[in-house]
Design an enzyme around this catalytic site. Sequence first.
Site, short mmCIF file in Angstrom:
data_model
loop_
_atom_site.label_atom_id
_atom_site.label_comp_id
_atom_site.label_asym_id
_atom_site.label_seq_id
_atom_site.Cartn_x
_atom_site.Cartn_y
_atom_site.Cartn_z
N GLU A 172 0.91 -1.09 0.10
CA GLU A 172 0.12 -0.25 -0.04
C GLU A 172 0.84 0.87 -0.19
O GLU A 172 0.50 1.57 0.60
CB GLU A 172 -0.75 -0.09 0.65
CG GLU A 172 -2.24 -1.35 1.07
CD GLU A 172 -2.90 -1.32 2.16
OE1 GLU A 172 -2.89 -0.19 3.35
OE2 GLU A 172 -3.32 -2.56 1.68
N GLU A 196 -4.83 -8.41 -1.69
CA GLU A 196 -5.37 -8.52 0.01
C GLU A 196 -6.48 -7.72 -0.10
O GLU A 196 -6.84 -6.71 -0.84
CB GLU A 196 -4.07 -8.08 0.82
CG GLU A 196 -5.37 -7.74 2.24
CD GLU A 196 -4.33 -6.88 2.53
OE1 GLU A 196 -2.93 -6.65 2.86
OE2 GLU A 196 -4.88 -5.39 3.60
#
Length: 540
Positions: free
Chosen positions: A197, A315
């Site tokens: 991220e 994810e």
Amino acid sequence: MGVFCLSLFVLLSSLSPGFAQEAAYSTLIVDGSNTVAQTDDNFICATLDWWPHDKCNYNICPWGYTSVINLNLSHPVLGNAIQAFKSLRIRIGGSLQDQVMYDIGKLKYRCHPFGKEKGGLFGYSTGCLRMKRWDELNHLFSRTGALVTFGLNALYGRHQIRKDVWGGDWDFSNAYELIKYTAAKKYPIDAWEFGNELSGSGIGASVGVEQYGKDLVSLKAIISELYKNARSKPSLVAPGGFFNQDWYGKLLQVSGSGVINAMTHHIYNLGPGSDPNLMSKILDPNYLSQMSKTFSNVKQTIQENGPWASPWVGESGGAYNSGGRHVSDTFVNSFWYLDQLGMASKYSTKVYCRQTLIGGNYGLLNTSTFEPNPDYYSALLWHRLMGKGVLAIDSDASSSLRYYAHCSKGREGITLLLLNFSNMTSFTISVRNSKNYRLHFEQPINRESIFVRRLKETVSFVGLGSSDGQLFREEYHLTPKDGVLQSEITMLNGTPLELTKDGEIPDLKPDLVDVDTPLTVAPLSIKFVVFPNFDAPACV
């Protein structure tokens, strides 16, 4: 005549005043001549995270001892749960991965466990993975047949330029030593992932796309060097963030041809775990359909900028901040989860990693008991039944019925996934082969009265190619225990799915149903249906 009488009986029964159910007759038309998309053979994936036991959201700390560092790897249910898949993909990563140091070689800082730290990224200090623990993890993976993706510390050696923005070259020395050690031990790592991220504006931290691409080229060279004598070379996947079309496209251009094998993106489309409307979102097919645009855009971005790469969901937990308590770990969540798997497959997503295998409120396994939650069984059924070939399917059903068709896994025929989002309507479905219908996928099927059509036609004619086959279908009907959507126990064909006395995963046995009997999907229930005799040349 017998089919008509049985259909009429089903219709009248479903209108019982006590249940106030409505009946709907629908036709599904499946094109088995060609696949429209392909997943990986091992599409199902689950994550292990780094969060310590004191990670809390909304005054609740749902992680317990499920971290990569402190999870009880010898718990028999854990091994059984992984082994039941035979080849479960496991992705090791998460928010803290970029702060992990590997206790090998010369380190810039002291290697110590994660601790709360004011001003630290996500409120934590750096953490440490010791090689003894890495050995133990790999012993578990080797014993259970897991396919491992490991997320590397992409912030190592960088410095913070301004709030949430990090700069400087990645110091790959620590990752180099870990990969070298891993390769020497011949641990079966399937893929190395770079960062978590950090793409776009990032979550907590970000790295510019030019720098990110440059670092990926360095990592690719390391993998090539350290695995030059290996039978197979691990893939390189990145960037493991939330999809930003411009940033993702640029990353493929900057890193260059063949560097990134898979583009990973994350999905938390249900919002925060504390949202009081979480269940309403899960049960709203129109809301869930919004994700199709993201899947489409990811696919298009890769095709236009880096067709050598494939899309992965790296994810996805549905609801962020550890998931929704008493929602993400219950039966109702399977409507979101299985719909995601079906939708992602249609856009050629190769792998879909569920957050988490264990940990938080969204774990496939219970955090304290390791007992499988409902989504575990949904994942296992998908893995065993749904092959990698995705088939075109169309219907005149209302939006309350979701339907997906794949080649069956490991055998001829097709498997359908049917999700009934309606709390009142029971669907009776006629499954047909497009060889017997003119199918227009851009336009809906002519909505002739299904009731009238049902009086004319056989209930579940499936276009059998050979009359020698046994004319039955296999049904796996999933419902919540006692009809409570927030139950932690799934019923399979009326039988609760629970561990055996020895802690083994129970057998998942289908009901064998004559192919000419009505195919029904009750309100707020889910059904996998296998048609072994469906004439599907694409699935041979």
